[in-house]
Design an enzyme around this catalytic site. Structure first.
Site, mmCIF file in Angstrom:
data_model
loop_
_atom_site.group_PDB
_atom_site.id
_atom_site.type_symbol
_atom_site.label_atom_id
_atom_site.label_comp_id
_atom_site.label_asym_id
_atom_site.label_seq_id
_atom_site.Cartn_x
_atom_site.Cartn_y
_atom_site.Cartn_z
ATOM 1 N N ARG A 121 0.851 -1.196 0.000
ATOM 2 C CA ARG A 121 0.000 0.000 0.000
ATOM 3 C C ARG A 121 0.879 1.236 0.000
ATOM 4 O O ARG A 121 1.093 1.887 1.018
ATOM 5 C CB ARG A 121 -0.962 -0.044 1.177
ATOM 6 C CG ARG A 121 -2.076 -1.052 0.932
ATOM 7 C CD ARG A 121 -3.250 -0.875 1.846
ATOM 8 N NE ARG A 121 -4.409 -1.586 1.318
ATOM 9 C CZ ARG A 121 -5.569 -1.703 1.951
ATOM 10 N NH1 ARG A 121 -5.724 -1.138 3.132
ATOM 11 N NH2 ARG A 121 -6.562 -2.369 1.410
ATOM 12 N N GLN A 126 -1.401 2.297 -5.826
ATOM 13 C CA GLN A 126 -2.822 2.422 -5.494
ATOM 14 C C GLN A 126 -3.722 1.916 -6.610
ATOM 15 O O GLN A 126 -4.744 1.279 -6.354
ATOM 16 C CB GLN A 126 -3.152 3.879 -5.168
ATOM 17 C CG GLN A 126 -2.640 4.337 -3.819
ATOM 18 C CD GLN A 126 -3.007 5.784 -3.524
ATOM 19 O OE1 GLN A 126 -3.426 6.521 -4.417
ATOM 20 N NE2 GLN A 126 -2.834 6.188 -2.282
ATOM 21 N N SER A 132 -8.429 -2.948 -2.260
ATOM 22 C CA SER A 132 -9.178 -1.707 -2.127
ATOM 23 C C SER A 132 -10.346 -1.649 -3.106
ATOM 24 O O SER A 132 -11.477 -1.295 -2.735
ATOM 25 C CB SER A 132 -8.260 -0.500 -2.344
ATOM 26 O OG SER A 132 -7.345 -0.372 -1.287
#
Length: 373
Positions: A121, A126, A132
């Site tokens: 992370r 990302q 996520s």
């Protein structure tokens, strides 16, 4: 460079690891794409859509033949990919900590297995983070499931016949799934509160219009926020939290638990005793059910009733939104491979930081440090 897209064979898995959008993007990089027939069917993507995007569609044997990279959602059994060439990459959500025997088999087959859930992370990763993207959808759907199971309305309604009180929803665990659950419950009109062991989430909870519920004047967790994840709580914190939350849970109509600790069993957040204090007809949705559960008595993939409370053991919840979940998952995989695409080599070449983080096997051996202890 040939990239193979595998059809998922697990009954409850509806997602697919590539979409026509990402197929076009891979082809633009110079790759040849082969899609297993029916791979996108359960995500509402027809074989013809892949063909229109420039991919070939064939049976599994033809798809994996001479493939350099195999893309999947869940790791396939090695007997289902017999014939894959040595040193081929297998990229997907491989669940290496729970599927260690399968990882050993990948090593024995000479496959270089890359587990996307081990993506660090960090800022530049990302867009590659499958946890996520899928958790965001899971948090949203958890609230919809709760609303469906709950025998009352979510928002306050004032009518000529009287007033309907707003439902009270409590979100336990404020990661990506929890934040989306807060936002969704608020949009549906519930009175929302939330808690987490990471004190830094207090401002996030407030920013979404929910009430934070925190243990005060006591240190939180060991290694708070390390790598972007929560870790084990101290015994003192667990005791104080249980005392605080017991009184709060008794007043809630909806409880959604989202707490997961990588590499460990999920923490127990709601006990049978606490469930017994909730009024009949209340609903608990446990997003950690598949890994063991945050709620005492939860059963993965089933809805059980304890003390008049409906407990939903959510299983692979993102897959129930297969079209959107597949689109996001596929973009994560494309973002990962394209970020390291070497035009001269005509293939991706990983760097050490991310490569070492996701690589499970190489050269016939298991190489990831988390699997060698």
């Amino acid at each position: 460079m040939k990239i193979a897209i595998l059809r998922e064979t697990t009954d409850y898995e509806r997602r697919v690891s590539a979409t026509p959008e990402t197929v076009k993007k891979f082809i633009a990089l110079g790759a040849d794409i082969a899609v297993e027939a029916g791979a996108g069917e359960r995500a509402s993507i027809a074989d013809s859509a892949y063909q229109d995007a420039g991919a070939t569609v064939a049976d599994r044997g033809a798809v994996i033949e001479n493939a350099d990279i195999l893309l999947c959602v869940r790791g396939p059994a090695t007997e289902s990919i017999v014939g894959v060439k040595r040193d081929a990459w297998l990229v997907g959500s491989l669940d290496p900590l729970a599927q260690r025997l399968l990882v050993d088999r990948y090593a024995a087959a000479g496959i270089e297995a890359l587990a996307m859930e081990f993506m660090p992370r960090i800022t530049r990763a990302q867009s590659m983070d499958i946890l996520s993207s899928q958790s965001n959808l899971a948090g949203y759907k958890a609230v919809l499931i709760a609303a469906s199971e709950y025998g009352r309305a979510f928002p306050m309604m004032m009518t000529a016949a009287g007033t309907v009180s707003a439902a009270r929803a409590f979100i336990m665990g404020v990661g990506v799934a929890g934040l989306q659950a807060i936002a969704t419950a608020r949009r549906l009109g519930a009175q929302v509160s939330a808690t987490d062991v990471r004190s830094a989430t207090r401002e996030q909870i407030l920013s979404l219009g929910a009430k934070p519920v925190f243990v005060e004047q006591l240190a939180g967790i060991e290694g708070e926020g390390a790598g972007g994840y929560a870790s084990e709580m101290s015994p003192e914190y667990q005791k104080a939290q249980a005392e605080l939350l017991s009184g709060h849970i008794a007043k809630q109509d909806i409880v959604i638990t989202t707490a997961l600790i990588p590499g460990r069993a999920p923490p127990r957040l709601v006990s049978d005793t606490q469930i017994a204090t909730m009024r009949a007809g209340s609903v608990i949705v446990d997003l950690a059910a598949e890994s063991g559960g945050n709620v005492e008595g939860v059963v993965a993939g089933e809805t059980v009733v304890r003390h008049g409370v409906r407990i939903v053991g959510a299983r692979n919840i993102a897959s129930s939104l297969a079209a959107d979940a597949s689109a996001l998952f596929a973009r994560n995989l494309f973002n990962f491979l394209s970020a390291f695409w070497d035009k001269n080599a005509g293939k991706p070449v990983l760097d050490e930081e991310i490569g070492n983080a996701v690589r499970l096997t190489r050269g016939g051996k298991v190489v990831h440090e988390r699997l060698l202890g």
